[in-house]
Design a protein around this motif. Structure first.
Motif, PDB file in Angstrom:
ATOM      1  N   TYR B  92       8.976  20.098  -8.122  1.00  0.00           N
ATOM      2  CA  TYR B  92       9.123  20.263  -6.784  1.00  0.00           C
ATOM      3  C   TYR B  92       8.588  20.896  -6.758  1.00  0.00           C
ATOM      4  O   TYR B  92       7.723  21.798  -6.911  1.00  0.00           O
ATOM      5  CB  TYR B  92      10.439  20.812  -7.186  1.00  0.00           C
ATOM      6  N   LEU B  94       7.871  24.175  -2.817  1.00  0.00           N
ATOM      7  CA  LEU B  94       8.728  25.365  -1.515  1.00  0.00           C
ATOM      8  C   LEU B  94       7.419  24.677  -0.094  1.00  0.00           C
ATOM      9  O   LEU B  94       6.173  25.064  -0.394  1.00  0.00           O
ATOM     10  CB  LEU B  94       8.739  26.275  -1.626  1.00  0.00           C
ATOM     11  N   ARG B  96       6.223  24.957   3.481  1.00  0.00           N
ATOM     12  CA  ARG B  96       7.066  25.784   5.191  1.00  0.00           C
ATOM     13  C   ARG B  96       5.906  25.572   6.216  1.00  0.00           C
ATOM     14  O   ARG B  96       4.560  25.612   5.638  1.00  0.00           O
ATOM     15  CB  ARG B  96       6.705  27.426   4.919  1.00  0.00           C
ATOM     16  N   SER B 103      11.109  29.420   4.279  1.00  0.00           N
ATOM     17  CA  SER B 103      10.837  27.333   2.962  1.00  0.00           C
ATOM     18  C   SER B 103      11.946  26.338   3.241  1.00  0.00           C
ATOM     19  O   SER B 103      13.143  26.906   2.498  1.00  0.00           O
ATOM     20  CB  SER B 103       9.359  28.158   1.990  1.00  0.00           C
ATOM     21  N   VAL B 104      11.545  25.706   2.560  1.00  0.00           N
ATOM     22  CA  VAL B 104      12.534  24.409   2.199  1.00  0.00           C
ATOM     23  C   VAL B 104      11.790  23.453   0.816  1.00  0.00           C
ATOM     24  O   VAL B 104      10.573  23.372   0.780  1.00  0.00           O
ATOM     25  CB  VAL B 104      12.848  23.464   3.329  1.00  0.00           C
ATOM     26  N   GLY B 105      12.969  23.636  -0.078  1.00  0.00           N
ATOM     27  CA  GLY B 105      12.355  23.117  -0.955  1.00  0.00           C
ATOM     28  C   GLY B 105      12.102  21.488  -0.527  1.00  0.00           C
ATOM     29  O   GLY B 105      12.547  20.815  -0.173  1.00  0.00           O
TER      30      GLY B 105
END
Lengths: 537, 449
Positions: B92, B94, B96, B103-105
């Motif tokens: 996984y 983060l 951006r 930021s998104v996962g």
């Protein structure tokens, strides 16, 4: 009501035809029975008004139960006027009362002697039960889907395009409104949860301002009442699917093993975007860790929530993500309305509160304020719900078309009865029965089959739907086939509420279908000539 | 011979037979249409899963990964049943935008594009570099900077006809990818600091695997960079999985069995090594087992639909029963005459069974033909409905479905026809037994004539 007219044309036309048919069929059926089967002559003014009033009231209640949103029910008023005319007029089909007794006698006799009629009842029951079960289960799933959104996010969700501060003030202002029961703030991010040596998994972290009261006792594996034991400064809840996997065969969690996790320490790792210390101050991600105690494990029954969420007090998460920020920071406000409040109507009030708050407290420009999404939880799901409803409609249509063979079956059986009972028909006609009376014997018998079949279907559907989880369990035990898995269908158990409005519509359709199936045999019976059937040769 | 003649005669002369014929045809029509669509969807979904996964996966769910993979890959390369092997790092991250603070996962997958395309259908899923897979991670505007391939649903929106506006995606976009590296013990690397592994990647291509879950959550990055980001590129390198493709003549079960044996031996051989404990978390799975959670759901829905059709189909059995009952009642004299000239009870049963068979065969042939014609035009019909009434069977903005599958599966069709004929035979059984039991003396006596 407006929703009805806003439907696409391909849905509007059949809906309109069906509504008209339903209104007039239900409205006039008892009128014809009273006027032409029970009473052989026009009713007095008093009784006409009495029956019109009683059935008008009854129909309003019935249509409200069926989900009608009509204001004032003008169509039923029209039905009432026509009913009054029918009660009072001396025109109409001539059916002598003696014939209605003969009809009843023959219906019972055919039911008793012609066992094959039970096949048509069984077919109607089977088809209608299947449709009712499908409608109830699919409808139940859609309702559960909508409700899960409300349960998770509240009735209204407010989400600006960027994070904002001073959410406590916004919550205070919202809670001052008479329509708002409570409001809570949410801050979210993604991260890794470290549960032990090598045990690391990706999770979504929700910082919420109402962690103490967010979950009911039943949803908390410990079964503890809130508030949570606040022995340590940092505590959090984890979804049950984060710390355990459901059994592959039973799809059930080992709650004893899960309870042992409560009280253990865990570490969350996430990233905070901070301004760099170089000249241009470029933003960069810094690793942040949060050590917390697992105060409880949450089992909401909604798979994607249970599988990937860790809940922390919003202050804890804010400390990590926005260090140095003294006022509360949130990304979303979730609003629960008081019971009975129309969420659509409440949107305007919430928007008003937000606009004044954002302008006064945050000093935001109008363009930023207007880009804030303020929607009901149901609106957020509406695209999916509409698609699910369409899929349900298609499935019901497919099964409905296949179920049409029940009409053919009734036709076959009635045709056979008419063919074998030519002498009965001829004798009745030779005694002076009119064509209408003879037709009514078979049409009435068709209605009887429809009523009995759909009633049996309703009972069967009720039993199956209410016990669907038990049945699914038995299928698993006997055939080893796990039909329902929360990982696939979102919820840990199958929704098992009977959708009575759909069931009523399906039952009514079944009665109409059975009546249609008996029409041609009734016409053949009418065309029977006593002289041909009863002559000696 | 008389059985066939009488069967045809009853079928064409007795109008009531048409009803049974109609019922059989209607049921077969609906079942053929629905099951063809459903089978097509399931098959397409399985094919996409197979293409995305390869034949076999040796991997671990743990984000820590497993070591010594190069040794095992060498062993696999030396074996005679393996066509290709691709090491993969999954984790996984983060992400951006370069100038964004939000930021998104995402799920990320580190692959070596050429190797991975030999094992899976990765190369075919690319939009810009379909014919130039080695350059998958080279942005067109600057081949010297590291590129990323993104799942199409993460990058582009579908319109209502399920089409993507690729022009909107071909931008010089950069993603800042941040990972939290883990040590081989599962602890956070660089503990005590706030440092994360961050690297900027530039848009190079879009991948459309046809799997909604994959296309909406994955980004693909160069293998070595991903290994570095995840902290798996230490002295003992680690990965998350090895995707394997077998040679064409090797069966799935056979190939997976051989790999499992090889893996067991490999673990034995590595027992004394420092990080050998991580090998115990690794499993060997065929692509079907690896994607079972997703595939099983669709297969179950297909089974449930078939069961429901079987339930509704009982009505057809009833119709046949009633029609035959009527014919037997009306043709009692025929049966009496046949029996009077020496036809046995069994022959009478055979006569009506032949009739039922004929009805089932012709009814299902008519239903199948109508179904085939409908399926031929189903996409055009949907287009027409969408154009004029805005109706679609599936909203293409939500479902990763292109055209409605309309290729009839002969196996499915055969099963449906056999079931329809069986239903007719079952429905005809009781009336034909009744016909066989008729007494000549009762059917041919003067009062009955």
């Amino acid at each position: 009501m407006e929703e009805f007219w806003l439907q696409p044309l391909y849905l509007l036309i059949p809906s309109l035809i069906f509504s008209l048919f339903l209104t007039w069929f239900i409205g006039l059926l008892p009128v014809f029975i009273i006027r032409y089967l029970i009473s052989s002559r026009p009713l007095s003014k008093f009784w006409s008004i009495f029956f019109v009033s009683v059935f008008w009231f009854f129909n309003i209640v019935l249509f409200e139960l069926l989900g009608s949103h009509s204001r004032g029910h003008p169509a039923l008023l029209l039905v009432g006027l026509v009913s009054y005319y029918i009660y009072r007029t001396d025109k109409g089909p001539k059916i002598d009362t003696s014939c209605s007794f003969i009809s009843m006698f023959l219906w019972l006799r055919y039911l008793h002697k012609k066992r094959i009629v039970f096949l048509s009842i069984a077919a109607v029951a089977l088809s209608s039960a299947l449709l009712m079960v499908v409608a109830s289960l699919f409808g139940g799933f859609i309702n559960a889907f909508e409700q899960s959104a409300v349960k998770t996010m509240g009735d209204i969700v407010l989400e600006p395009p960027i994070k904002f501060s001073k959410y406590e003030e916004l919550i205070r202002r919202l809670e001052q409104r008479s329509i708002v029961q409570s409001a809570s703030a949410k801050l979210s991010t993604e991260g890794l949860l470290h549960l032990g040596k090598g045990d690391v998994r990706g999770v979504e972290i929700w910082g919420v301002s109402n962690l103490d009261s967010r979950f009911s006792k039943a949803e908390r594996v410990s079964g503890n009442e809130y508030p949570v034991p606040n022995e340590r400064s940092a505590f959090g809840f984890v979804g049950i699917g984060v710390v355990a996997e459901p059994n592959e065969n039973t799809d059930e969690y080992d709650f004893d093993a899960v309870r042992e996790i409560i009280g253990q320490d865990a570490v969350l790792t996430t990233g905070a975007v901070v301004k760099g210390q170089d000249e241009d101050g470029t933003a960069e991600v810094r690793r942040k860790t949060i050590k917390f105690t697992i105060a409880d494990v949450v089992f909401t029954g909604v798979y994607h929530l249970d599988k990937g969420l860790v809940y922390l007090p919003i202050e804890e998460l804010q400390k990590i993500l926005y260090p140095g920020q003294n006022e509360g920071v949130a990304g979303q406000i979730q609003i629960k309305l008081k019971d009975g409040t129309d969420s659509e109507a409440a949107l305007a009030q919430v928007r008003g509160v937000w606009e004044s708050f954002a302008a006064e407290q945050l000093g935001w420009e109008q363009y930023l304020i207007s880009r804030t999404a303020i929607v009901t939880a149901k609106q957020m799901q509406s695209e999916y719900v509409a698609e699910f409803r369409k899929q349900m409609g298609i499935l019901l249509l497919i099964f409905g078309v296949v179920s049409l063979s029940a009409v053919l079956l009734i036709f076959c059986i009635f045709y056979m009865i008419v063919e074998t009972k030519q002498k009965d028909i001829a004798i009745i006609k030779s005694c002076g029965a009119t064509n209408g009376s003879v037709a009514l014997i078979f049409i009435g018998f068709g209605v009887c089959v429809g009523v009995i079949g759909s009633a049996a279907g309703m009972v069967l559907a009720d039993i199956v739907t209410r016990n669907i989880n038990v049945i699914e369990g038995w299928i698993r035990i006997i055939f080893g086939l796990k039909l329902w898995k929360s990982s696939v269908y979102m919820f840990s158990s199958i929704p098992n509420e009977v959708d009575w409005s759909s069931a009523m519509l399906i039952a009514l359709s079944a009665i109409i279908a059975a009546t249609v199936g008996s029409l041609i045999p009734a016409i053949i019976a009418v065309r029977t000539r006593p002289v041909n059937v009863l002559r000696y040769e | 011979m008389y059985k066939i003649i009488l069967s045809f005669r009853y079928l064409f002369r007795r109008r009531v037979s048409y009803l049974a014929f109609l019922a059989v045809a209607l049921c077969v029509f609906i079942v053929v249409v629905v099951m063809t669509i459903m089978t097509g969807l399931v098959r397409g979904f399985k094919d996409n899963n197979h293409k995305w996964t390869g034949d076999c996966v040796v991997g671990t769910e743990s984000l820590v990964g497993f070591p010594y993979y190069e040794d095992f890959i060498n062993r696999l390369d030396d074996s005679d049943f393996i066509e290709g092997v691709s090491p993969v790092v999954k984790s996984y991250a983060l992400v951006r935008g370069r100038n964004s603070e939000e930021s998104v996962g995402v799920e990320m997958m580190g692959i070596e594009p050429v190797e991975h395309s030999k094992v899976t259908g990765f190369g075919e899923t690319l939009y810009y570099n379909k014919n130039d897979v080695p350059d998958a991670f080279k942005p067109a505007y600057d081949p010297n900077i590291p590129g990323f391939v993104v799942g199409i649903d993460k990058w582009l929106a579908r319109d209502q006809r399920g089409r993507y506006n690729y022009e909107a995606g071909s931008v010089e976009a950069a993603l800042v990818v941040s990972c939290f590296p883990l040590t081989s013990k599962g602890a956070l690397a660089k503990a005590g600091t706030e440092m994360v592994n961050t690297k900027t990647f530039y848009f190079s291509d879009i991948s459309r695997s046809g799997l909604a879950g994959v296309d909406s959550s994955f980004i693909y990055l160069p293998f070595e960079e991903t290994q570095l980001l995840c902290g798996m590129a230490g002295a003992v390198k680690r990965i998350s999985a090895i995707h394997i493709k077998f040679k064409p003549n090797v069966g799935l079960a056979e190939g997976c069995g051989k790999v499992a044996v090889m893996w067991k031996k490999f673990v034995e051989d590595k027992k004394g090594e420092k990080q050998a404990g991580l090998l115990n978390t690794v499993t060997v799975q065929s692509w079907k087992d690896y994607r079972r959670a997703f595939i099983a759901a669709m297969e179950k829905e297909q089974t449930m639909l078939a069961i429901m059709f079987a339930l509704v189909g009982i009505t057809t059995v009833f119709i046949v029963l009633v029609v035959f009952y009527m014919i037997v009642t009306h043709k009692s004299k025929d049966i009496g005459i046949l029996k009077s000239i020496g036809v046995s009870r069994l022959d009478v049963v055979e006569l009506f069974s032949c009739f039922a068979f004929l009805m089932g065969l012709l009814g299902s042939a008519a239903g199948a033909l109508a179904g085939w014609l409908f399926l031929l035009k189903i996409n055009r019909i949907e287009d027409f409905l969408f154009k004029h009434f805005g109706f679609q069977l599936w909203d293409r903005t939500m479902y990763a479905i292109g055209d409605i599958p309309n290729a009839i599966d002969l196996k499915v069709l055969t099963v449906i026809i056999v079931m329809a004929i069986s239903a007719c035979l079952v429905g005809a059984f009781i009336p034909s037994r009744r016909a066989a039991k008729l007494e000549i003396v009762e059917t041919l006596q003067v009062s009955q004539l």
